[in-house]
Design a protein around this motif. Structure first.
Motif, PDB file in Angstrom:
ATOM      1  N   VAL A 302       6.400  63.361 -10.213  1.00 56.90           N
ATOM      2  CA  VAL A 302       7.468  63.919 -10.756  1.00 56.90           C
ATOM      3  C   VAL A 302       8.749  63.534 -10.078  1.00 56.90           C
ATOM      4  N   GLY A 303       8.839  63.413  -8.707  1.00 59.63           N
ATOM      5  CA  GLY A 303      10.145  62.970  -8.248  1.00 59.63           C
ATOM      6  C   GLY A 303      10.508  61.667  -8.628  1.00 59.63           C
ATOM      7  N   VAL A 304       9.529  60.638  -8.853  1.00 65.83           N
ATOM      8  CA  VAL A 304      10.080  59.346  -9.562  1.00 65.83           C
ATOM      9  C   VAL A 304      10.532  59.460 -10.527  1.00 65.83           C
ATOM     10  N   LEU A 305       9.842  60.437 -11.646  1.00 64.26           N
ATOM     11  CA  LEU A 305      10.531  60.415 -12.999  1.00 64.26           C
ATOM     12  C   LEU A 305      11.975  61.264 -13.073  1.00 64.26           C
ATOM     13  N   VAL A 306      12.125  62.068 -12.175  1.00 65.90           N
ATOM     14  CA  VAL A 306      13.166  62.973 -12.229  1.00 65.90           C
ATOM     15  C   VAL A 306      14.324  62.239 -11.768  1.00 65.90           C
ATOM     16  N   ARG A 308      14.627  58.737 -11.371  1.00 67.15           N
ATOM     17  CA  ARG A 308      14.486  57.472 -12.042  1.00 67.15           C
ATOM     18  C   ARG A 308      14.050  56.402 -10.700  1.00 67.15           C
ATOM     19  N   GLY A 309      13.016  56.779 -10.077  1.00 65.23           N
ATOM     20  CA  GLY A 309      12.670  55.638  -8.957  1.00 65.23           C
ATOM     21  C   GLY A 309      13.255  55.602  -7.704  1.00 65.23           C
ATOM     22  N   THR A 310      14.341  56.554  -7.499  1.00 68.19           N
ATOM     23  CA  THR A 310      14.988  56.469  -6.195  1.00 68.19           C
ATOM     24  C   THR A 310      14.127  57.386  -5.125  1.00 68.19           C
ATOM     25  N   ALA A 311      13.174  58.278  -5.557  1.00 66.71           N
ATOM     26  CA  ALA A 311      12.378  58.983  -4.758  1.00 66.71           C
ATOM     27  C   ALA A 311      10.894  58.043  -4.714  1.00 66.71           C
ATOM     28  N   THR A 312      10.725  57.770  -3.369  1.00 69.41           N
ATOM     29  CA  THR A 312       9.473  56.764  -3.295  1.00 69.41           C
ATOM     30  C   THR A 312       8.266  57.766  -3.438  1.00 69.41           C
ATOM     31  N   SER A 313       7.203  56.838  -4.143  1.00 68.77           N
ATOM     32  CA  SER A 313       5.991  57.486  -4.628  1.00 68.77           C
ATOM     33  C   SER A 313       4.957  57.082  -3.526  1.00 68.77           C
TER      34      SER A 313
END
Length: 313
Positions: A302-306, A308-313
């Motif tokens: 969800v963090g990556v989607l919200v 747009r990739g700036t939150a690491t998965s």
């Protein structure tokens, strides 16, 4: 110079001439078929190459974690295969818990339920307590991050409270709520809220000054500033806190359920211990680890989607 006789000149067969010409005669009709066959062959090759690349990618993701898992199982089997071993080997665990694994949905009434119902009850408590922590943590963290006065006032208090172990809150919650269910939810909330508050506050304070200047130039009102600049800029920090919070929530509920009882995976583990069912405990711990992994990955996705990739998965 002598000229060869007309009868001695070679003759040309018309059929041979047509066959020698690539676009003459019947070849004109067969040429589109050759093109279609060549296109089909090319597409087949490309599809095969994509499948090979996909298989290599899947193998690269699956094989590395599978190797240490197999080694661990092998070492475990060797160490616990003897009759005097304190723990059962994997082969015995599988044999003892086969019915528990293959039929997780049974419900014989009361607390005699399958693993699915225990895990579902724990997940419901976690999602409720975690949702409250996420909403409250982001709100309070935003306030602290924006206000230097709030930071100086609340940070010392939060630093003291966040060091209190989660289970230390349980007796106080039981005294206040007079029931195990809201007490467990409170323990989840108080466990998960601190990393969310701290990471949100850090994210808000680290918003680049250029972003704030753009907001002043565009004369954004507070709501527009929060939606268009503040939250997107701090989102990677916020989701880092959310990931830490969901992991701590899952840890806390298992421990809390051991004390409050009722349907839940924590109670299942404690009841299995009281019944000396070590294999059941091992299977339950495996399920706890797998669900904790998927909870963490879900928040990360969800963090990556919200962001747009700036939150690491």
């Amino acid at each position: 110079m002598s000229v060869p006789a007309r009868d001695n000149l070679p003759t040309l067969d018309s059929a041979a001439v047509r066959e020698s010409l690539p676009l003459s005669g019947a070849n004109v009709a067969t040429f589109p078929k050759v093109q279609a066959l060549a296109g089909t062959t090319t597409r087949t090759r490309h599809r095969g190459a994509r499948l090979i690349n996909l298989a290599r990618k899947v193998a690269g993701e699956v094989v590395p974690p599978l190797i240490p898992l197999l080694v661990l199982l092998g070492v475990w089997e060797l160490l616990c295969a003897g009759p005097d071993a304190a723990l059962p080997p994997p082969s015995r665990v599988l044999a003892d818990t086969w019915e528990l694994i293959t039929d997780p949905f049974y419900d014989r009434g009361g607390l005699d339920k399958g693993l699915f119902w225990h895990l579902l009850a724990s997940l419901q408590r976690v999602l409720l307590g975690y949702s409250l922590a996420a909403v409250g943590g982001v709100a309070v963290g935003t306030l602290i991050g924006q206000s230097q006065w709030a930071m100086r006032s609340l940070d010392p208090l939060f630093q003291v409270l966040r060091t209190v172990p989660p289970l230390a809150w349980l007796p106080l919650a039981l005294a206040a709520f007079k029931s195990g269910e809201p007490s467990a939810i409170f323990v989840i909330f108080i466990t998960a809220v601190w990393p969310i508050i701290i990471n949100t506050a850090v994210g808000i304070r680290n918003i680049p000054e250029d972003y704030r200047n753009v907001a002043r130039v565009l004369q954004l009102n507070p709501l527009e500033y929060a939606v268009k600049i503040m939250i997107p800029a701090a989102a990677p920090y916020i989701f880092t806190g959310l990931r830490i919070g969901i992991g701590l929530s899952w840890l806390a509920i298992v421990a809390a359920e051991m004390l409050i009882g009722g349907v839940g995976i924590g109670f299942f583990i404690w009841d299995a211990w009281n019944s000396s069912l070590i294999s059941d405990i091992i299977v339950a711990l495996i399920y706890v680890g797998i669900i904790g992994f998927f909870l963490d990955r879900s928040v990360a996705l969800v963090g990556v989607l919200v962001t747009r990739g700036t939150a690491t998965s």
